[in-house]
Enzyme design. Structure first.
Site, PDB file in Angstrom:
ATOM      1  N   HIS A 258     -10.952  -6.364  -4.814  1.00 47.43           N
ATOM      2  CA  HIS A 258     -10.573  -6.487  -3.411  1.00 47.43           C
ATOM      3  C   HIS A 258     -11.563  -7.379  -2.657  1.00 47.43           C
ATOM      4  O   HIS A 258     -11.911  -7.118  -1.506  1.00 47.43           O
ATOM      5  CB  HIS A 258     -10.507  -5.102  -2.770  1.00 47.43           C
ATOM      6  CG  HIS A 258      -9.401  -4.952  -1.768  1.00 47.43           C
ATOM      7  ND1 HIS A 258      -8.326  -4.128  -1.968  1.00 47.43           N
ATOM      8  CD2 HIS A 258      -9.201  -5.517  -0.559  1.00 47.43           C
ATOM      9  CE1 HIS A 258      -7.523  -4.183  -0.925  1.00 47.43           C
ATOM     10  NE2 HIS A 258      -8.029  -5.031  -0.054  1.00 47.43           N
TER      11      HIS A 258
ATOM     12  N   TYR B  48       0.893  -1.157   0.000  1.00 49.30           N
ATOM     13  CA  TYR B  48       0.000   0.000   0.000  1.00 49.30           C
ATOM     14  C   TYR B  48       0.927   1.200   0.000  1.00 49.30           C
ATOM     15  O   TYR B  48       1.740   1.350   0.913  1.00 49.30           O
ATOM     16  CB  TYR B  48      -0.859   0.039   1.267  1.00 49.30           C
ATOM     17  CG  TYR B  48      -2.037  -0.912   1.264  1.00 49.30           C
ATOM     18  CD1 TYR B  48      -2.935  -0.922   0.210  1.00 49.30           C
ATOM     19  CD2 TYR B  48      -2.259  -1.773   2.332  1.00 49.30           C
ATOM     20  CE1 TYR B  48      -4.024  -1.784   0.211  1.00 49.30           C
ATOM     21  CE2 TYR B  48      -3.344  -2.631   2.342  1.00 49.30           C
ATOM     22  CZ  TYR B  48      -4.220  -2.632   1.274  1.00 49.30           C
ATOM     23  OH  TYR B  48      -5.294  -3.481   1.284  1.00 49.30           O
TER      24      TYR B  48
ATOM     25  N   ASP C 136      -6.569  -0.477  -5.726  1.00 54.78           N
ATOM     26  CA  ASP C 136      -8.019  -0.262  -5.702  1.00 54.78           C
ATOM     27  C   ASP C 136      -8.549   0.323  -4.396  1.00 54.78           C
ATOM     28  O   ASP C 136      -9.738   0.372  -4.169  1.00 54.78           O
ATOM     29  CB  ASP C 136      -8.765  -1.563  -6.036  1.00 54.78           C
ATOM     30  CG  ASP C 136      -8.389  -2.724  -5.119  1.00 54.78           C
ATOM     31  OD1 ASP C 136      -7.653  -2.495  -4.137  1.00 54.78           O
ATOM     32  OD2 ASP C 136      -8.817  -3.853  -5.389  1.00 54.78           O
TER      33      ASP C 136
HETATM   34  C1  HEM Z   1     -15.719 -11.688   3.178  1.00 55.34           C
HETATM   35  C2  HEM Z   1     -14.475 -11.742   3.565  1.00 55.34           C
HETATM   36  C3  HEM Z   1     -13.595 -10.558   3.584  1.00 55.34           C
HETATM   37  C4  HEM Z   1     -13.408  -9.630   2.602  1.00 55.34           C
HETATM   38  C5  HEM Z   1     -14.034  -9.613   1.254  1.00 55.34           C
HETATM   39  C6  HEM Z   1     -12.456  -8.670   3.119  1.00 55.34           C
HETATM   40  C7  HEM Z   1     -11.957  -7.617   2.398  1.00 55.34           C
HETATM   41  C8  HEM Z   1     -11.223  -6.612   2.972  1.00 55.34           C
HETATM   42  C9  HEM Z   1     -10.906  -5.386   2.318  1.00 55.34           C
HETATM   43  C10 HEM Z   1     -11.291  -5.013   0.935  1.00 55.34           C
HETATM   44  C11 HEM Z   1     -10.199  -4.631   3.180  1.00 55.34           C
HETATM   45  C12 HEM Z   1      -9.717  -3.242   2.929  1.00 55.34           C
HETATM   46  C13 HEM Z   1      -8.387  -2.892   3.408  1.00 55.34           C
HETATM   47  C14 HEM Z   1      -7.242  -3.825   3.040  1.00 55.34           C
HETATM   48  O1  HEM Z   1      -7.355  -4.694   2.208  1.00 55.34           O
HETATM   49  O2  HEM Z   1      -6.157  -3.674   3.587  1.00 55.34           O
HETATM   50  C15 HEM Z   1     -10.057  -5.403   4.354  1.00 55.34           C
HETATM   51  C16 HEM Z   1      -9.370  -4.985   5.431  1.00 55.34           C
HETATM   52  C17 HEM Z   1      -9.072  -5.786   6.461  1.00 55.34           C
HETATM   53  N1  HEM Z   1      -9.558  -7.039   6.673  1.00 55.34           N
HETATM   54 FE1  HEM Z   1     -11.029  -7.855   5.678  1.00 55.34          FE
HETATM   55  N2  HEM Z   1     -12.093  -9.034   4.369  1.00 55.34           N
HETATM   56  C18 HEM Z   1     -12.747 -10.200   4.686  1.00 55.34           C
HETATM   57  C19 HEM Z   1     -12.580 -10.960   5.807  1.00 55.34           C
HETATM   58  C20 HEM Z   1     -11.598 -10.693   6.724  1.00 55.34           C
HETATM   59  C21 HEM Z   1     -11.161 -11.619   7.672  1.00 55.34           C
HETATM   60  C22 HEM Z   1     -11.669 -13.030   7.778  1.00 55.34           C
HETATM   61  C23 HEM Z   1     -10.184 -10.996   8.391  1.00 55.34           C
HETATM   62  C24 HEM Z   1      -9.369 -11.515   9.500  1.00 55.34           C
HETATM   63  C25 HEM Z   1      -9.019 -12.719   9.746  1.00 55.34           C
HETATM   64  C26 HEM Z   1     -10.032  -9.679   7.871  1.00 55.34           C
HETATM   65  C27 HEM Z   1      -9.119  -8.755   8.316  1.00 55.34           C
HETATM   66  C28 HEM Z   1      -8.954  -7.504   7.767  1.00 55.34           C
HETATM   67  C29 HEM Z   1      -8.085  -6.495   8.297  1.00 55.34           C
HETATM   68  C30 HEM Z   1      -7.213  -6.597   9.496  1.00 55.34           C
HETATM   69  C31 HEM Z   1      -8.167  -5.400   7.466  1.00 55.34           C
HETATM   70  C32 HEM Z   1      -7.451  -4.070   7.607  1.00 55.34           C
HETATM   71  C33 HEM Z   1      -6.430  -3.826   6.567  1.00 55.34           C
HETATM   72  C34 HEM Z   1      -6.187  -2.315   6.317  1.00 55.34           C
HETATM   73  O3  HEM Z   1      -7.100  -1.516   6.435  1.00 55.34           O
HETATM   74  O4  HEM Z   1      -5.080  -1.933   5.928  1.00 55.34           O
HETATM   75  N3  HEM Z   1     -10.918  -9.525   6.874  1.00 55.34           N
HETATM   76  N4  HEM Z   1     -10.691  -6.591   4.214  1.00 55.34           N
HETATM   77  C1  LIG Z   2      -9.542 -10.325   5.358  1.00 60.21           C
HETATM   78  C2  LIG Z   2      -9.026  -9.768   4.116  1.00 60.21           C
HETATM   79  C3  LIG Z   2      -7.965  -8.905   4.181  1.00 60.21           C
HETATM   80  C4  LIG Z   2      -7.423  -8.410   3.010  1.00 60.21           C
HETATM   81  N1  LIG Z   2      -6.325  -7.648   3.095  1.00 60.21           N
HETATM   82  C5  LIG Z   2      -5.718  -7.271   1.963  1.00 60.21           C
HETATM   83  C6  LIG Z   2      -4.505  -6.575   2.024  1.00 60.21           C
HETATM   84  O1  LIG Z   2      -3.971  -6.318   3.084  1.00 60.21           O
HETATM   85  N2  LIG Z   2      -3.949  -6.195   0.858  1.00 60.21           N
HETATM   86  C7  LIG Z   2      -4.511  -6.476  -0.355  1.00 60.21           C
HETATM   87  O2  LIG Z   2      -3.956  -6.111  -1.391  1.00 60.21           O
HETATM   88  N3  LIG Z   2      -5.649  -7.166  -0.435  1.00 60.21           N
HETATM   89  C8  LIG Z   2      -6.261  -7.569   0.687  1.00 60.21           C
HETATM   90  N4  LIG Z   2      -7.417  -8.287   0.597  1.00 60.21           N
HETATM   91  C9  LIG Z   2      -7.942  -8.674  -0.723  1.00 60.21           C
HETATM   92  C10 LIG Z   2      -7.395 -10.045  -1.197  1.00 60.21           C
HETATM   93  O3  LIG Z   2      -6.043  -9.986  -1.527  1.00 60.21           O
HETATM   94  C11 LIG Z   2      -8.136 -10.539  -2.442  1.00 60.21           C
HETATM   95  O4  LIG Z   2      -8.117  -9.539  -3.415  1.00 60.21           O
HETATM   96  C12 LIG Z   2      -9.571 -10.942  -2.156  1.00 60.21           C
HETATM   97  O5  LIG Z   2      -9.696 -11.446  -0.860  1.00 60.21           O
HETATM   98  C13 LIG Z   2     -10.027 -11.990  -3.130  1.00 60.21           C
HETATM   99  O6  LIG Z   2     -11.319 -12.375  -2.856  1.00 60.21           O
HETATM  100  P1  LIG Z   2     -11.720 -13.710  -2.041  1.00 60.21           P
HETATM  101  O7  LIG Z   2     -11.515 -13.391  -0.602  1.00 60.21           O
HETATM  102  O8  LIG Z   2     -13.138 -13.864  -2.409  1.00 60.21           O
HETATM  103  O9  LIG Z   2     -10.842 -14.837  -2.518  1.00 60.21           O
HETATM  104  C14 LIG Z   2      -7.994  -8.759   1.763  1.00 60.21           C
HETATM  105  C15 LIG Z   2      -9.079  -9.609   1.713  1.00 60.21           C
HETATM  106  C16 LIG Z   2      -9.595 -10.132   2.872  1.00 60.21           C
HETATM  107  C17 LIG Z   2     -10.723 -11.086   2.794  1.00 60.21           C
END
Ligand code: HEM
Ligand SMILES: Cc1cc2nc3c(=O)[nH]c(=O)nc-3n(C[C@H](O)[C@H](O)[C@H](O)COP(=O)(O)O)c2cc1C
Ligand code: HEM
Length: 549
Positions: free
Chosen positions: A449, A334, A362
């Protein structure tokens, strides 16, 4: 041709066997960090010695950790992004009352920015003055104000957080016996979870990844489940990812010799036993004791490629120590708004031996997770006569997600790393794939994402189809690969993406639960055989019925 029997699910299964490296310090296991139940606060014995049932619990513990991680995410409305004036204006006078007895009614009266108390381990803290500088954000404290927050607090914060951040004068006192007894006996939800947990059966009884989600919901608190399952806004992107695969059918061919089937391929020049990799997901450590290292060890054993999240619980240094000889690790970036910081981070990753840099493009700002907010409001409805005490709408910009990212930054990253491959992750239109190639990227990930960035962003499978229509040359390029992620949960999903021209796919969420393997082995191999296909080079659009995509 070598016979391969590894697929997405057998790789996940291999992760079940992953033992933590001795070099990695073990964090406490939080099997039930957010809802209590057996296992809370215990420490992890050797993972490799766990019985099947332990592993089942462990898995469900993983889902329990979800709440913590998502809170972390909502915590992005940190002081730097919230308009602090509004908060400061409402902030009340500092109290310093010392150790007296507090009833739950009195605790509940201090539930807004004029006076905000929370109870942790029976101690009642006045955090009114602390709210504005809470690194996890203001809103989250308002949502949990006037309550016992022990479980959720412990799930997110390291030991010593209170001591380091709150003065003794902020300790109001101790909860009374009645309140402590009520907490100890657990509320309705805690009891519901305990029952579901007791009724859990072994890992071998779970057939597909989707089953896991179903069972996980039972042992999650509502809050945990919202954090886990929610997508951005109206969740059309989240649903769309999955539905796109469901709308495509396969046109199998028969009477071909498919005794030997080979699923192997190359990802960024590296051999991979099957065309998928571990997509970066943040903070796995909240859901399993060794965090991302679990995936590293599993990937090392099975020969799969892992990309470590920039915001992982385990540092790249730790992952590099734990990896097998010759195992390659990619690093997701990031881009920090402060380019000096970004350059230092990128250089450090390159020096540690990251194989490639995956620039996530994204998330120029953080999305709104309606499910989380709605659930929170339902549980903590504001009384009708209560004055508005919410902070102003946050900008949702964060230093960690530079909104001024541009195509020229690909060249900049290459310059900083001395030429490591750069993958642009989060591309949602075929035109941007063209631009990525023109600007020197080595690959792109078509991704929204996992449905959690822009709502209504095109399902990546559809974007892939668009490339086939408008720029098919990009799909047959030796020096440029197109990956896809989002909603991929079975071997046939991978096959569909490959038929439309993807080089490989990323799995996000499944690997968060990757401490164990769920589902049938060899699924991809079986499907290829039933399709009359011997290796992935043979896969093409002619095997698909895509008229409904
Ligand atoms: C339906 C399932 C999930 C989806 C689609 C999803 C997707 C995302 C997305 C798009 C973000 C935005 C920020 C980033 O990627 O860094 C995020 C953040 C985050 N997710 Fe989820 N996530 C899911 C489940 C989970 C689970 C199961 C965990 C933990 C075990 C988790 C932990 C986190 C954490 C810690 C962030 C903060 C990252 C940041 O803001 O830099 N997520 N997640
Ligand atoms: C819990 C969680 C945390 C995520 N954190 C990140 C991240 O730190 N950086 C990133 O580029 N994508 C992140 N993603 C997006 C994943 O890399 C990936 O694009 C997405 O999970 C694919 O969809 P799926 O969960 O349905 O397989 C995150 C997704 C989830 C579910
Ligand atoms: C007792 C009062 C509290 C104190 C002193 C406190 C303190 C802190 C501190 C110091 C951090 C930064 C941690 C780090 O950088 O690793 C933090 C982060 C956070 N806190 Fe709190 N907190 C309190 C209560 C709560 C409560 C009640 C919640 C939610 C229910 C909460 C949710 C969060 C979240 C989501 C983060 C972000 C975690 C991350 O970015 O990794 N906090 N808190």
């Amino acid at each position: 041709m070598t016979k391969r029997s590894i697929d997405a699910f057998s790789a996940l299964r291999a992760l079940r066997l992953a033992a933590p490296s001795k070099r990695i310090a073990r964090a406490p296991v939080r099997l039930s960090s957010n809802h209590g139940g057996p296992g809370s606060g215990s420490t992890a014995p050797s993972l490799s010695h766990r019985s099947g049932r332990d592993w089942a619990l462990m898995l469900f513990g993983i889902s329990a950790g979800v709440a913590g991680t998502y809170l972390w995410q909502t915590g992005k409305l940190g002081p730097s992004s919230v308009k602090l004036d509004a908060v400061v204006k409402h902030a009340g006078r500092k109290t310093s009352k010392g150790g007296r007895i507090v009833s739950s009614e009195e605790l509940g009266e201090h539930s807004d920015l004029t006076s905000l108390w929370v109870a942790v381990d029976g101690n009642v803290w006045d955090v009114t003055d602390f709210v504005a500088r809470h690194p996890g954000g203001v809103q989250i404290l308002i949502d949990h104000a006037g309550k016992d927050v022990t479980q959720i607090f412990r799930g997110i914060h390291a030991p010593g957080t209170i001591e380091k951040n709150l003065a003794e004068s902020q300790l109001v006192g101790r909860l009374d016996e009645q309140a402590l007894a009520a907490i100890a006996s657990g509320d309705h939800e805690t009891q519901r979870i305990a029952r579901a947990r007791a009724a859990l059966f072994g890992v071998d009884s779970v057939v597909t990844l989707n089953d896991f989600e179903k069972y996980a919901q039972g042992v999650c608190s509502d809050e945990c489940w919202e954090y886990y399952s929610g997508g951005a806004d109206s969740e059309h992107a989240l649903r769309g990812n999955r539905e796109a695969y469901d709308r495509v059918f396969i046109r199998p061919r028969v009477l071909r010799d498919v005794k030997e089937v080979d699923t192997s391929t190359k990802i960024l020049g590296m051999d991979s036993p099957a065309p998928f990799y571990i997509s970066p997901t943040a903070r796995n450590g909240w859901s399993n004791p060794i965090g991302e290292v679990a995936s590293t060890i599993g990937a090392g054993r099975t020969g799969f490629f892992q990309i470590l999240s920039h915001v992982a619980s385990r540092s790249l240094d730790e992952v590099m120590q734990a990896k097998a000889d010759g195992q390659k690790i990619g690093w997701q970036l990031y881009m920090n708004m402060d380019r000096d910081i970004a350059a230092r981070e990128i250089k450090h990753a390159a020096e540690l031996g990251a194989q490639s840099i995956w620039l996530t493009a994204d998330l120029s700002c953080l999305m709104k997770n309606v499910r989380i907010r709605s659930g929170s409001v339902k549980r903590n409805p504001a009384p009708a006569d209560k004055p508005i005490s919410r902070p102003d709408k946050p900008s949702r910009l964060s230093e960690r997600h530079d909104p001024s990212l541009q195509w020229a930054d690909i060249a900049w990253i290459k310059e900083v790393t001395g030429g490591l491959p750069v993958v642009v992750k989060g591309v949602g239109s075929w035109e941007d794939v063209v631009l990525a190639k023109e600007n020197g990227a080595d690959a792109v990930v078509l991704s929204n994402h996992g449905g959690r960035a822009l709502d209504f962003a095109n399902p990546p499978l559809k974007t892939l189809q668009d490339i086939g229509k408008h720029a098919p040359g990009l799909l047959k390029d030796d020096k440029f690969q197109v990956f896809v992620d989002g909603g991929i949960r079975q071997g046939t999903d991978i096959i569909k993406a490959l038929c439309l021209g993807a080089s490989a796919v990323g799995l996000g969420r499944p690997f968060i639960f990757a401490a164990a393997g769920w589902g049938p082995d060899g699924e991809m191999e079986i499907s290829m055989r039933l399709m009359g296909v011997k290796n992935i080079q043979e896969l093409g659009p002619e095997y698909l019925e895509t008229s409904r995509l």
